[in-house]
Design a protein around this motif. Sequence first.
Motif, PDB file in Angstrom:
ATOM      1  N   ASP A   1      31.993  37.427  19.842  1.00 21.49           N
ATOM      2  CA  ASP A   1      31.697  37.776  21.168  1.00 21.49           C
ATOM      3  C   ASP A   1      32.142  36.342  21.984  1.00 21.49           C
ATOM      4  OD1 ASP A   1      32.148  39.298  23.510  1.00 21.49           O
ATOM      5  OD2 ASP A   1      30.053  39.647  23.116  1.00 21.49           O
ATOM      6  N   ASN A   2      32.825  35.438  22.661  1.00 23.89           N
ATOM      7  CA  ASN A   2      32.060  34.725  23.837  1.00 23.89           C
ATOM      8  C   ASN A   2      30.221  35.200  24.399  1.00 23.89           C
ATOM      9  OD1 ASN A   2      31.613  32.262  25.727  1.00 23.89           O
ATOM     10  ND2 ASN A   2      33.890  32.117  25.671  1.00 23.89           N
ATOM     11  N   PRO A   3      29.318  34.627  24.250  1.00 25.02           N
ATOM     12  CA  PRO A   3      28.048  35.175  25.594  1.00 25.02           C
ATOM     13  C   PRO A   3      28.568  34.811  26.385  1.00 25.02           C
ATOM     14  CG  PRO A   3      27.507  33.432  22.706  1.00 25.02           C
ATOM     15  CD  PRO A   3      29.127  33.453  23.468  1.00 25.02           C
ATOM     16  N   LEU A   4      29.549  33.909  27.087  1.00 22.32           N
ATOM     17  CA  LEU A   4      29.696  33.833  28.853  1.00 22.32           C
ATOM     18  C   LEU A   4      30.464  34.828  29.162  1.00 22.32           C
ATOM     19  CD1 LEU A   4      31.595  30.347  28.839  1.00 22.32           C
ATOM     20  CD2 LEU A   4      29.459  31.241  29.785  1.00 22.32           C
ATOM     21  N   ILE A   5      30.943  36.241  28.758  1.00 18.05           N
ATOM     22  CA  ILE A   5      31.349  37.397  28.532  1.00 18.05           C
ATOM     23  C   ILE A   5      30.380  38.488  28.627  1.00 18.05           C
ATOM     24  CG2 ILE A   5      33.502  39.219  28.396  1.00 18.05           C
ATOM     25  CD1 ILE A   5      34.240  36.193  29.661  1.00 18.05           C
ATOM     26  N   GLY A   6      29.987  38.322  26.698  1.00 20.12           N
ATOM     27  CA  GLY A   6      29.047  39.460  26.825  1.00 20.12           C
ATOM     28  C   GLY A   6      27.652  39.351  27.154  1.00 20.12           C
ATOM     29  N   ARG A   7      27.206  38.297  28.296  1.00 17.36           N
ATOM     30  CA  ARG A   7      25.865  37.780  27.908  1.00 17.36           C
ATOM     31  C   ARG A   7      25.555  37.208  29.661  1.00 17.36           C
ATOM     32  NH1 ARG A   7      21.978  38.029  23.718  1.00 17.36           N
ATOM     33  NH2 ARG A   7      20.573  37.083  25.352  1.00 17.36           N
ATOM     34  N   TYR A   8      26.718  36.881  29.816  1.00 13.80           N
ATOM     35  CA  TYR A   8      25.610  36.050  31.429  1.00 13.80           C
ATOM     36  C   TYR A   8      26.847  36.016  32.459  1.00 13.80           C
ATOM     37  CZ  TYR A   8      23.657  33.565  26.933  1.00 13.80           C
ATOM     38  OH  TYR A   8      22.539  33.294  26.326  1.00 13.80           O
ATOM     39  N   ALA A   9      28.394  35.658  32.470  1.00 16.00           N
ATOM     40  CA  ALA A   9      29.139  35.913  33.205  1.00 16.00           C
ATOM     41  C   ALA A   9      28.554  37.015  34.209  1.00 16.00           C
ATOM     42  CB  ALA A   9      30.147  35.256  33.595  1.00 16.00           C
ATOM     43  N   SER A  10      29.050  37.409  35.508  1.00 17.07           N
ATOM     44  CA  SER A  10      29.924  38.886  36.173  1.00 17.07           C
ATOM     45  C   SER A  10      30.870  39.643  35.029  1.00 17.07           C
ATOM     46  CB  SER A  10      29.698  38.324  37.588  1.00 17.07           C
ATOM     47  OG  SER A  10      30.594  37.248  38.281  1.00 17.07           O
ATOM     48  N   LYS A  11      30.184  40.567  35.365  1.00 16.27           N
ATOM     49  CA  LYS A  11      31.963  41.314  35.146  1.00 16.27           C
ATOM     50  C   LYS A  11      33.388  40.889  36.285  1.00 16.27           C
ATOM     51  CE  LYS A  11      33.800  46.565  34.899  1.00 16.27           C
ATOM     52  NZ  LYS A  11      34.132  47.367  35.100  1.00 16.27           N
ATOM     53  N   GLU A  12      33.371  40.778  37.109  1.00 17.29           N
ATOM     54  CA  GLU A  12      34.424  40.184  38.713  1.00 17.29           C
ATOM     55  C   GLU A  12      34.544  38.397  37.977  1.00 17.29           C
ATOM     56  OE1 GLU A  12      34.473  39.510  43.456  1.00 17.29           O
ATOM     57  OE2 GLU A  12      33.219  39.725  42.101  1.00 17.29           O
ATOM     58  N   MET A  13      34.034  38.020  37.695  1.00 13.64           N
ATOM     59  CA  MET A  13      34.402  36.533  37.162  1.00 13.64           C
ATOM     60  C   MET A  13      35.209  36.843  35.467  1.00 13.64           C
ATOM     61  SD  MET A  13      35.223  33.356  38.525  1.00 13.64           S
ATOM     62  CE  MET A  13      33.244  32.979  39.133  1.00 13.64           C
ATOM     63  N   ALA A  14      34.566  37.378  34.639  1.00 12.52           N
ATOM     64  CA  ALA A  14      34.938  37.838  33.024  1.00 12.52           C
ATOM     65  C   ALA A  14      36.166  38.329  33.987  1.00 12.52           C
ATOM     66  CB  ALA A  14      34.377  38.464  32.689  1.00 12.52           C
ATOM     67  N   GLU A  15      36.868  39.488  34.219  1.00 13.65           N
ATOM     68  CA  GLU A  15      37.228  40.166  34.890  1.00 13.65           C
ATOM     69  C   GLU A  15      38.949  39.199  35.499  1.00 13.65           C
ATOM     70  OE1 GLU A  15      37.267  43.692  36.887  1.00 13.65           O
ATOM     71  OE2 GLU A  15      36.530  44.890  35.024  1.00 13.65           O
ATOM     72  N   ARG A  16      38.150  38.073  36.379  1.00 16.49           N
ATOM     73  CA  ARG A  16      39.558  37.485  36.884  1.00 16.49           C
ATOM     74  C   ARG A  16      39.859  36.373  35.947  1.00 16.49           C
ATOM     75  NH1 ARG A  16      36.141  35.569  40.354  1.00 16.49           N
ATOM     76  NH2 ARG A  16      37.323  36.709  42.601  1.00 16.49           N
ATOM     77  N   TRP A  17      39.766  36.283  34.916  1.00 19.31           N
ATOM     78  CA  TRP A  17      40.290  35.295  33.985  1.00 19.31           C
ATOM     79  C   TRP A  17      40.406  35.992  33.138  1.00 19.31           C
ATOM     80  CZ3 TRP A  17      41.171  29.848  35.281  1.00 19.31           C
ATOM     81  CH2 TRP A  17      40.757  30.116  36.689  1.00 19.31           C
ATOM     82  N   GLY A  18      40.763  37.289  32.723  1.00 18.32           N
ATOM     83  CA  GLY A  18      41.093  38.030  31.799  1.00 18.32           C
ATOM     84  C   GLY A  18      42.764  38.436  31.943  1.00 18.32           C
ATOM     85  N   PRO A  19      42.949  38.906  30.418  1.00 15.58           N
ATOM     86  CA  PRO A  19      44.678  38.502  30.696  1.00 15.58           C
ATOM     87  C   PRO A  19      45.421  39.302  31.098  1.00 15.58           C
ATOM     88  CG  PRO A  19      43.892  39.797  28.576  1.00 15.58           C
ATOM     89  CD  PRO A  19      42.292  38.494  29.376  1.00 15.58           C
ATOM     90  N   LEU A  20      44.854  40.173  32.007  1.00 16.70           N
ATOM     91  CA  LEU A  20      45.382  41.598  32.610  1.00 16.70           C
ATOM     92  C   LEU A  20      45.455  40.587  33.933  1.00 16.70           C
ATOM     93  CD1 LEU A  20      44.011  44.901  32.257  1.00 16.70           C
ATOM     94  CD2 LEU A  20      46.586  44.268  31.375  1.00 16.70           C
ATOM     95  N   ARG A  21      44.483  40.131  34.735  1.00 16.91           N
ATOM     96  CA  ARG A  21      44.690  40.075  36.335  1.00 16.91           C
ATOM     97  C   ARG A  21      45.439  38.445  35.778  1.00 16.91           C
ATOM     98  NH1 ARG A  21      40.525  39.148  40.179  1.00 16.91           N
ATOM     99  NH2 ARG A  21      42.250  38.004  41.621  1.00 16.91           N
ATOM    100  N   LYS A  22      45.649  38.195  34.904  1.00 17.95           N
ATOM    101  CA  LYS A  22      46.618  36.301  34.566  1.00 17.95           C
ATOM    102  C   LYS A  22      48.176  36.746  34.719  1.00 17.95           C
ATOM    103  CE  LYS A  22      47.209  34.249  30.736  1.00 17.95           C
ATOM    104  NZ  LYS A  22      46.674  33.444  29.449  1.00 17.95           N
ATOM    105  N   PHE A  23      48.511  37.891  34.128  1.00 14.45           N
ATOM    106  CA  PHE A  23      49.785  38.608  34.046  1.00 14.45           C
ATOM    107  C   PHE A  23      50.432  39.459  35.431  1.00 14.45           C
ATOM    108  CE2 PHE A  23      48.403  37.699  28.827  1.00 14.45           C
ATOM    109  CZ  PHE A  23      49.007  37.056  29.153  1.00 14.45           C
ATOM    110  N   ARG A  24      49.123  39.919  35.055  1.00 15.71           N
ATOM    111  CA  ARG A  24      49.426  40.251  36.387  1.00 15.71           C
ATOM    112  C   ARG A  24      49.727  39.827  37.787  1.00 15.71           C
ATOM    113  NH1 ARG A  24      44.689  45.196  36.123  1.00 15.71           N
ATOM    114  NH2 ARG A  24      46.359  46.804  34.869  1.00 15.71           N
ATOM    115  N   THR A  25      49.313  38.604  38.688  1.00 16.33           N
ATOM    116  CA  THR A  25      49.590  38.439  38.533  1.00 16.33           C
ATOM    117  C   THR A  25      50.829  37.529  38.582  1.00 16.33           C
ATOM    118  OG1 THR A  25      46.855  36.821  39.236  1.00 16.33           O
ATOM    119  CG2 THR A  25      49.017  35.501  39.479  1.00 16.33           C
ATOM    120  N   TRP A  26      50.871  36.740  37.406  1.00 21.64           N
ATOM    121  CA  TRP A  26      52.032  36.312  37.671  1.00 21.64           C
ATOM    122  C   TRP A  26      53.529  36.878  37.765  1.00 21.64           C
ATOM    123  CZ3 TRP A  26      52.466  34.543  30.845  1.00 21.64           C
ATOM    124  CH2 TRP A  26      51.997  33.734  30.923  1.00 21.64           C
TER     125      TRP A  26
END
Length: 497
Positions: free
Chosen positions: A9-34
Amino acid sequence: MTQPNDVYDNPLIGRYASKEMAERWGPLRKFRTWRRLWLALAEAEAELGVLADDGKSPRITAAHLAELRAHLDDIDLKNAAAHEKRLRHDVMAHVHALGDVAPDCKEIVHLGATSCYVTDNADLILMREGLNQLCESLASVIDALARFAVAWKDEPTLGFTHFQPAQLTTVGKRATLWLYDFVLDLKELERRRDGLLFRGAKGTTGTQASFLALFRDDHEKVKRLDALVAKKMGFEGRVFPVTGQTYTRKVDAQVLDALNGLAQSAHKWGTDLRLLAHRQEIDEPFEADQIGSSAMAYKRNPMRAERMCSLARFISGLPAMAAGTVATQWFERTLDDSACRRLYIPQAFLAADAVLRIALNLLTQKTGPDHSGLVVNRPVIARNVRELLPYMVTENLMMAAVRAGEDRQAVHEVVRQHSHAVTARVKDGTGSTAELLSRLQKEAAFEKVDFAAITGQGPQEFVGRSPQQVEEFVAEHVEPIRRAYAGVLGKTALLHV
């Protein structure tokens, strides 16, 4: 079957970064942008009159566009993954996945486009959004640190050069040094955010040949297509003038360099806080049940600052990869940029987001009824100042001697010899710093100097313009930031670290 907790589990996701930033770079956000990019392309092509093979009827109809709009967000990741396993191509996998839910649109989705139409343009959209979020968070850090600086603008403290005691400064003035670095970072992040361009509709190798064919050699329509798609995606008038298959990867390197600048400032500040914690002059927030060490129960470690430095160091290692990508792109494009960009671009943003959340936590996290954020230990600071104040006043004594007619270099040598002699006695336990003034009073070079008038003043008299510099800096450099970000200051989600 693999379970979620069985794999890394990438600690940047599980421990450190905000949900907003994590979701921005997540697969759903990317493919919806496509899908939104495919819709924008289809809309623009329809508006500019892409015709069917008969040369008369429209190739893209209102029904096509309505069907696309109805399926912007219903991404079936499992279905897309199955397509990719078969096709070995991520973009085509999602073209097929979209075709599964919008079958009437199969013939017009991705029309004239290359994979980088969606991948590159989506990255640029996400980077601009990410930069904007970081700017807002950094503005909140600047606002909070400025309040700290103003609150402590008058508090004398030892200044250090070479980490050796130098002249006095104030706690607040030192904070403006940290502040100025962050202010410069904000300007650079804003510059990169506002300067980001859109790849647009450039075709397979950037020549727009496919779109020229679609529009039957109408160059003006091809140019208008590029501009119209950019406008629909929020980049009006801001399109790369030329590209290969990809936009120049130099842009990625420039963005990561800006994030690295932020990391440098955060690391410097965190390091200073750790050193001040060692001197017990400033403590970071420490909660009632917090444990400093599993073995040494008495410890109060500056773990927030340490974590901020650690994540900042991670960011600082990423720009070298982006620079390597720029340097090794062959001609119009080579695919060895793809895998590494999937790592270093999102992770740089996630780590920068985490660094700023920790920074804001340091400044605002309430840890007790009497204080919040950084804890300034005034008695410790005052004791350290008193101990070394005889050294601090020597420059004023020298100036007084020079005004009385003494040679500046000769006076300097007298002070140098006596101060080193006193220091040696302090170190071997046979003397104290107070001896320095009594020694100098006996020297002929200082016989015209009123020692009582100079040394009888409090430490506040030896901090120069520190309080005024704080007020001036905040008024000239922080207040404009506060006005520009008034709607978002303090709204960054705090991280429990």
